[in-house]
Structure formats: C-alpha cells, structure tokens
Motif scaffolding. Structure first.
Motif, PDB file in Angstrom:
ATOM      1  N   TRP A   1       0.823  -1.209   0.000  1.00  0.00           N
ATOM      2  CA  TRP A   1       0.000   0.000   0.000  1.00  0.00           C
ATOM      3  C   TRP A   1       0.858   1.260   0.000  1.00  0.00           C
ATOM      4  O   TRP A   1       0.613   2.189  -0.767  1.00  0.00           O
ATOM      5  CB  TRP A   1      -0.934  -0.014   1.204  1.00  0.00           C
ATOM      6  CG  TRP A   1      -1.576   1.302   1.511  1.00  0.00           C
ATOM      7  CD1 TRP A   1      -1.437   2.025   2.663  1.00  0.00           C
ATOM      8  CD2 TRP A   1      -2.465   2.071   0.681  1.00  0.00           C
ATOM      9  NE1 TRP A   1      -2.169   3.183   2.604  1.00  0.00           N
ATOM     10  CE2 TRP A   1      -2.803   3.233   1.391  1.00  0.00           C
ATOM     11  CE3 TRP A   1      -2.979   1.880  -0.601  1.00  0.00           C
ATOM     12  CZ2 TRP A   1      -3.655   4.207   0.873  1.00  0.00           C
ATOM     13  CZ3 TRP A   1      -3.823   2.850  -1.128  1.00  0.00           C
ATOM     14  CH2 TRP A   1      -4.159   3.990  -0.392  1.00  0.00           C
TER      15      TRP A   1
ATOM     16  N   THR B   1       1.614   6.188  -7.089  1.00  0.00           N
ATOM     17  CA  THR B   1       0.429   6.879  -7.612  1.00  0.00           C
ATOM     18  C   THR B   1       0.566   8.389  -7.518  1.00  0.00           C
ATOM     19  O   THR B   1       0.268   9.114  -8.466  1.00  0.00           O
ATOM     20  CB  THR B   1      -0.831   6.425  -6.848  1.00  0.00           C
ATOM     21  OG1 THR B   1      -0.984   5.010  -6.981  1.00  0.00           O
ATOM     22  CG2 THR B   1      -2.073   7.107  -7.411  1.00  0.00           C
TER      23      THR B   1
ATOM     24  N   LEU C   1       2.408   1.576  -3.424  1.00  0.00           N
ATOM     25  CA  LEU C   1       1.391   1.969  -4.402  1.00  0.00           C
ATOM     26  C   LEU C   1       1.014   3.438  -4.244  1.00  0.00           C
ATOM     27  O   LEU C   1       0.873   4.168  -5.238  1.00  0.00           O
ATOM     28  CB  LEU C   1       0.152   1.086  -4.232  1.00  0.00           C
ATOM     29  CG  LEU C   1      -1.013   1.308  -5.213  1.00  0.00           C
ATOM     30  CD1 LEU C   1      -0.568   1.010  -6.635  1.00  0.00           C
ATOM     31  CD2 LEU C   1      -2.199   0.439  -4.829  1.00  0.00           C
TER      32      LEU C   1
END
Length: 335
Positions: free
Chosen positions: A252, A259, A255
């Motif tokens: 997470w 992002t 990511l």
C-alpha cells in the motif's frame, strides 16, 4: 352523441396503444438489463476465478519466500516492520522517479518527454530547483516519515496480526486496499483544503505550490507540517485501523507513493493513470483537491476543471498519440 362516442373510443385506443408500447419498452429494458447483468456477473466471476487461480498457484511461492525471510531475520518484528514499511516503499519511490528524473534533466527518452502535459515547462527542468526538491524530499522521508513509523510500529504490534507467518488472502488484500483508498481520499481532501486556508497556505502549503508544473519527486516536496498531516497520515491511517499485515502495508505504501508520483510527474503516458487532475490543481491552485475526484465533485471544487481541455484529456491513454496533440488547447485569441 355519436361523435362523442367515437372520440371516447379513439382516446381509449390511443391510451391502450401507449400502455402497450410502455409495457413493451419495460419488457425490452428488463431483458437487456437482465442479460447485461448476467453477462457482467459471469465475466466478473470468470476474471475473479482466473485471478484467484493465478494467486493460488503463486501463493505457495510467496508464502514460502515470506517464511524464508521471516526465519532469516529470526522473526524480529522491529526489523521486519522497518524493512518493509520504510525500505521497500523508499526504493519503489526513488526507483520509479529515477526514470522521470532522467527525462526531466536530459529531455530523453523522447518516448516519455513527448507526453509532457504543460508544453514548454521543465524542458529541461531547472537544476537548482530540482536539487532543492530532492533535498526536501529526502529530508521529509528521513526526518518526518521515518520517525512517524515508530508510533505506527507499536500500534501494529498491539494488533498482533501484522507480523503473522501467514500471508493474507488475495480477496482480503483487495478489500483492504479499497478501504485504504477510501480513507485516504477523505483525509487527503479535507487536510488539503485545510492547508489552502490563507494563513496555512502562506506559511505551509505555498512551498509545495512553488512548482506550477510539477515533476514526480515534487509529490513529497512540502513543508514538514504538511508532509505530516496531508501526505503521511492519510496513507498510514487505513493500515492502523485495519491492523494490516506488514506485506499489505508495504504494498500500500509503495502503491501510494507511485500513484502520487504519477499525479505529479507532468507526463500523461500511455496505459498509466491520468495525471491531468492534480496537474490542473498545480496550475490553477483552487481546483481538484482530492485524489479520486469524488469529493471534488460533491463539493463543486472541480467546476473549472470540468470546463477545461484538461478534463477532456483526463482518461487513460490507450494509444501512442499524445493527448496534447489529439486534444490540443484552444488557440489564444489575439488581443
């Protein structure tokens, strides 16, 4: 009397035909929607089954690899936590942004630079500003993010399941990612609106907005206070509430960093998420505060964006033609 009767029969006939047409339309709609729903359900189940099969096939490999690492560090929870929660996301961030930094500094490869959103900006990037951005980003990582992991470690240790020898299932991993994304959207939107208040903007958030045409590393170029409340806490909160496994946390964090790097990179590349939304925020300052855009729509903080060419380009590019070419800005009127 005969004319009234004929008129009554005529009106009833028209109403009857309208009712028949309405009923036929309802039946056709029900058939189309029902068929579509069945096809969609079958497709989702097939894809889910296929992905689950791949996950199950590779699951033994990942579980074995995790146990090998776990026993290699002798189950030391502190070592496990800081390697996975700090080192792995850090490597993901700098590895990913290293590619963009080469393009920003050298203007090559053209495969990347031809997809520049704000044409003529950072072409090439100001090296003095870039050095300052890299220095600030590293300071935020080492002196803000890393110390914040210390209390997080004790929260995760209290949950007990974070350092389990058994990895989470694929479906639960997806559920947690969905919850994390929702929590981040809410917290980031409102904390971002908060730092745009005049007093906080002047003394805190203005630093981040020095880059009206951002690049990837600028995603964590911010005042330390902003980095705490707007960058780090929205990402950390989900895993702490859920008591997530350390591997899920590492995935997470990585990511989230990748992002936000895409959102700031300044290039709208094929097959990657569109960065037009946040790039427009840096250009206009008072639009597009969130991550997904849901709260911006509800609060009306994307109205100018929706009337712009950037909104037309805000989609996943599925061809090799830059959207700045296929959907160019309208020519400026001569004064």
């Amino acid at each position: 009397f005969q004319m009234k009767t004929d008129s009554g029969y005529s009106t009833m006939a028209v109403q009857q035909k309208q009712e028949e047409k309405l009923w036929d339309a309802i039946k056709i709609s029900a058939y189309v929607l029902g068929t579509g729903l069945l096809v969609f359900t079958a497709l989702v189940n097939s894809v889910s089954w296929y992905v689950q099969n791949i996950w199950d096939t590779s699951g033994h490999f990942w579980q074995t690899a995790w146990l090998k690492f776990y026993y290699q560090v002798e189950g030391n929870e502190r070592t496990i936590f800081f390697l996975w929660a700090a080192l792995v996301p850090g490597l993901a961030f700098w590895g990913f942004n290293g590619i963009f930094l080469v393009a920003d500094v050298t203007g090559k490869p053209t495969f990347i630079t031809r997809y520049r959103i704000q044409l003529g900006k950072n072409d090439p990037v100001d090296t003095k500003k870039l050095r300052q951005a890299i220095y600030t980003a590293l300071c935020n990582q080492f002196f803000v993010s890393l110390p914040m992991l210390v209390p997080m470690f004790y929260v995760m240790k209290w949950w007990g399941s974070t350092f389990s020898k058994e990895l989470p299932t694929f479906h639960w991993f997806l559920v947690e990612l969905s919850i994390f994304t929702l929590i981040e959207e809410i917290l980031f939107y409102y904390t971002h609106r908060l730092v745009h208040l005049p007093l906080l903007y002047k003394h805190v958030h203005k630093k981040h907005h020095e880059w009206t045409a951002p690049i990837g590393v600028v995603s964590i170029y911010a005042h330390p206070l902003e980095h705490i409340i707007s960058n780090t806490l929205p990402v950390m909160t989900g895993p702490m509430l859920m008591g997530s496994h350390i591997v899920t946390i590492a995935a997470w964090f990585s990511l989230a960093l990748i992002t936000t790097s895409i959102s700031h990179c300044g290039y709208h590349l094929p097959f990657l998420p569109s960065p037009e939304f946040h790039d427009f925020h840096h250009l206009k300052f008072n639009q597009c505060y969130g991550v997904l855009g849901v709260l911006d729509y509800l609060h009306g903080t994307d109205t100018v964006f929706r009337q712009s060419k950037a909104y037309e380009r805000h989609k996943v590019l599925l061809s090799l033609t830059p959207l700045s070419e296929s959907i160019p800005e309208a020519p400026k009127r001569a004064e």
